[in-house]
Scaffold this motif. Structure first.
Motif, short mmCIF file in Angstrom:
data_model
loop_
_atom_site.label_atom_id
_atom_site.label_comp_id
_atom_site.label_asym_id
_atom_site.label_seq_id
_atom_site.Cartn_x
_atom_site.Cartn_y
_atom_site.Cartn_z
N THR A 74 -16.07 43.19 -7.47
CA THR A 74 -17.50 43.42 -7.60
C THR A 74 -18.29 42.15 -7.31
N ALA A 75 -17.81 41.02 -7.82
CA ALA A 75 -18.49 39.74 -7.57
C ALA A 75 -18.46 39.38 -6.09
N ALA A 76 -17.45 39.88 -5.36
CA ALA A 76 -17.32 39.59 -3.94
C ALA A 76 -18.15 40.54 -3.08
N GLY A 77 -18.91 41.44 -3.70
CA GLY A 77 -19.74 42.37 -2.96
C GLY A 77 -19.08 43.69 -2.67
N GLY A 78 -17.89 43.91 -3.24
CA GLY A 78 -17.18 45.16 -3.02
C GLY A 78 -17.50 46.20 -4.07
N LEU B 231 -14.84 34.16 -2.73
CA LEU B 231 -14.91 35.61 -2.88
C LEU B 231 -15.85 36.18 -1.82
N ALA B 232 -15.33 37.04 -0.96
CA ALA B 232 -16.13 37.68 0.08
C ALA B 232 -15.34 38.84 0.66
N VAL C 267 -9.81 52.35 -7.70
CA VAL C 267 -10.13 52.14 -6.29
C VAL C 267 -10.96 50.88 -6.16
N ALA C 268 -10.58 50.00 -5.27
CA ALA C 268 -11.36 48.80 -4.97
C ALA C 268 -11.42 48.65 -3.47
N ALA C 269 -12.64 48.46 -2.93
CA ALA C 269 -12.76 48.46 -1.48
C ALA C 269 -13.97 47.66 -1.02
N ALA C 270 -13.90 47.23 0.24
CA ALA C 270 -15.06 46.63 0.89
C ALA C 270 -16.18 47.66 0.92
#
Length: 388
Positions: A345-349, A265-266, A364-367
């Motif tokens: 969220t766990a991936a830092g997004g 996850l990143a 909405v999900a985003a970097a």
């Protein structure tokens, strides 16, 4: 067989012939029977079971690695195992990094393989993780296996639910039953919200939210972009989540001990919407589809590019694993995004539920470098709810 603290490596051909035993060992004159006519995941599960029975492996299987091109005659598997009954061997979370394992990589090179893909044994997934994560991962694995069983048995039947755009299959129902049974076996007091069977009450305060096959339309078409999605929540806060793609066996999860799985996850480090590749979901409800078209009309001139995957779970997994910068899901069910937003969220997004103009709900999900600008853009779009 003598127990040892270090793992060994077996190289097994697709037809079940054991080619190499031990990391530096020679030819082994043995054959592991593997049932024919199974899909890839079923064959691999059968191979693992045969290896256990044939060699009496007392510890855990750390990883199953597929090598070479699937259609090639020399397609093979590498199985890394440990014989430690005291559970001191490698765990699946470590096995996910087998790409960097020089010992296995050297064996792969000696075998003349062209690449490798990790695929932990379904029965061992969940070990070394927190209790809720372990249940989620095992339930997703069993659901994926149920999908494979339906396909292998030629029992895929397709029906429409609330319209021609909203499909359900026998694989959806079999996967949901398998996942719920596993959750109930370990967590009988928890509530469950499932796409096909609805709400199952509980008393513990924990609710499981699951979509047995998200992207059913892709599944029906024979496309690989569909996924099992399972998450555990308490008071709106995710406790554990997993998304697994049955077509290739890859999965990602997060929970008590952080991220785990075969996919790291990143989120991407993209810094602006103008540099971002964005996906916009198209809802099942025909009356809501113009909303997605309106979003695209305003978004395409501002973003670098657009993708349409056809599965909210796969879109969210792509954001969480860095192969997509952002996703906007229109008029989703909770089962479509509960696990995905936890992974992002766990991936830092950043993941957020909001409403467009006219009260249209979106996820909405985003970097992180894209999220604020994307949310501000969405608030400015005149995407009024269509008249019914």
């Amino acid at each position: 067989m003598t127990d040892v603290s270090s793992p060994r490596v077996l190289l097994v051909a697709a037809d079940g012939a054991l080619l190499v035993e031990e990391a530096g060992g020679g030819e082994a004159r043995a054959t592991v029977p593997v049932p024919r006519g199974l899909p890839t995941l079923g064959r691999e599960a059968a191979l693992m079971a045969s290896l256990r029975a044939r060699y009496g492996i007392g510890g855990r299987v750390a990883a199953l690695v597929r090598t070479g091109a699937e259609a090639a005659p020399g397609y093979a598997y590498v199985v890394r195992v440990t014989h430690c009954p005291d559970a001191s061997g490698l765990r699946p979370s470590e096995a996910g990094g087998v790409h960097e394992d020089e010992e296995v990589a050297a064996l792969i090179r000696r075998a003349g393989a062209r690449g490798l893909l990790t695929l932990p044994d379904l029965r061992e997934e969940g070990e070394g993780q927190g209790p809720l994560t372990a249940v989620a991962v095992r339930a997703a694995g069993l659901a994926a296996r149920a999908v494979g069983d339906v396909v292998a048995g030629g029992r895929v039947e397709v029906a429409a639910k609330q319209g021609a755009h909203d499909l359900v299959t026998t694989a959806d129902r079999a996967a949901e039953e398998a996942a719920i049974a596993e959750i109930r076996r370990h967590r009988p007091d928890d509530a469950i919200l499932a796409e096909e069977s609805g709400s199952h009450p509980g008393t513990s305060g924990v609710q499981w939210i699951l979509d047995p096959v998200d992207g059913t339309g892709n599944f029906v078409l024979g496309r690989p972009d569909y996924a099992v999605s399972i998450a555990a929540y308490r008071d709106g806060v995710p406790l554990a989540a997993v998304i697994r793609r049955p077509a290739d066996g890859v999965w990602a999860a997060t929970g008590e001990h952080g991220p785990t799985g075969t996919l790291p996850l990143a989120c991407r480090s993209t810094g602006s919407l103008a540099e971002a590749v964005v996906s916009v979901g198209v809802p099942h409800d025909p009356s809501m589809r113009p909303v997605s078209l309106r979003l695209l009309e305003h978004l395409l001139p501002r973003a670098r590019d657009f993708r349409r995957i056809g599965s909210a779970c796969c879109d969210l997994l792509a954001v969480a694993t860095g192969t997509l910068d952002a996703y906007v899901g229109v008029d989703l069910g909770r089962w479509d995004y509960a696990a995905g937003v936890a992974l992002v969220t766990a991936a830092g997004g950043v993941a957020e539920e909001m409403e467009l103009a006219g009260g249209v709900p979106v996820v909405v999900a985003a970097a992180p470098g894209v999220a604020a600008e994307l949310v501000a853009f969405l608030r400015s779009v005149p995407a009024a709810r269509p008249a019914v």
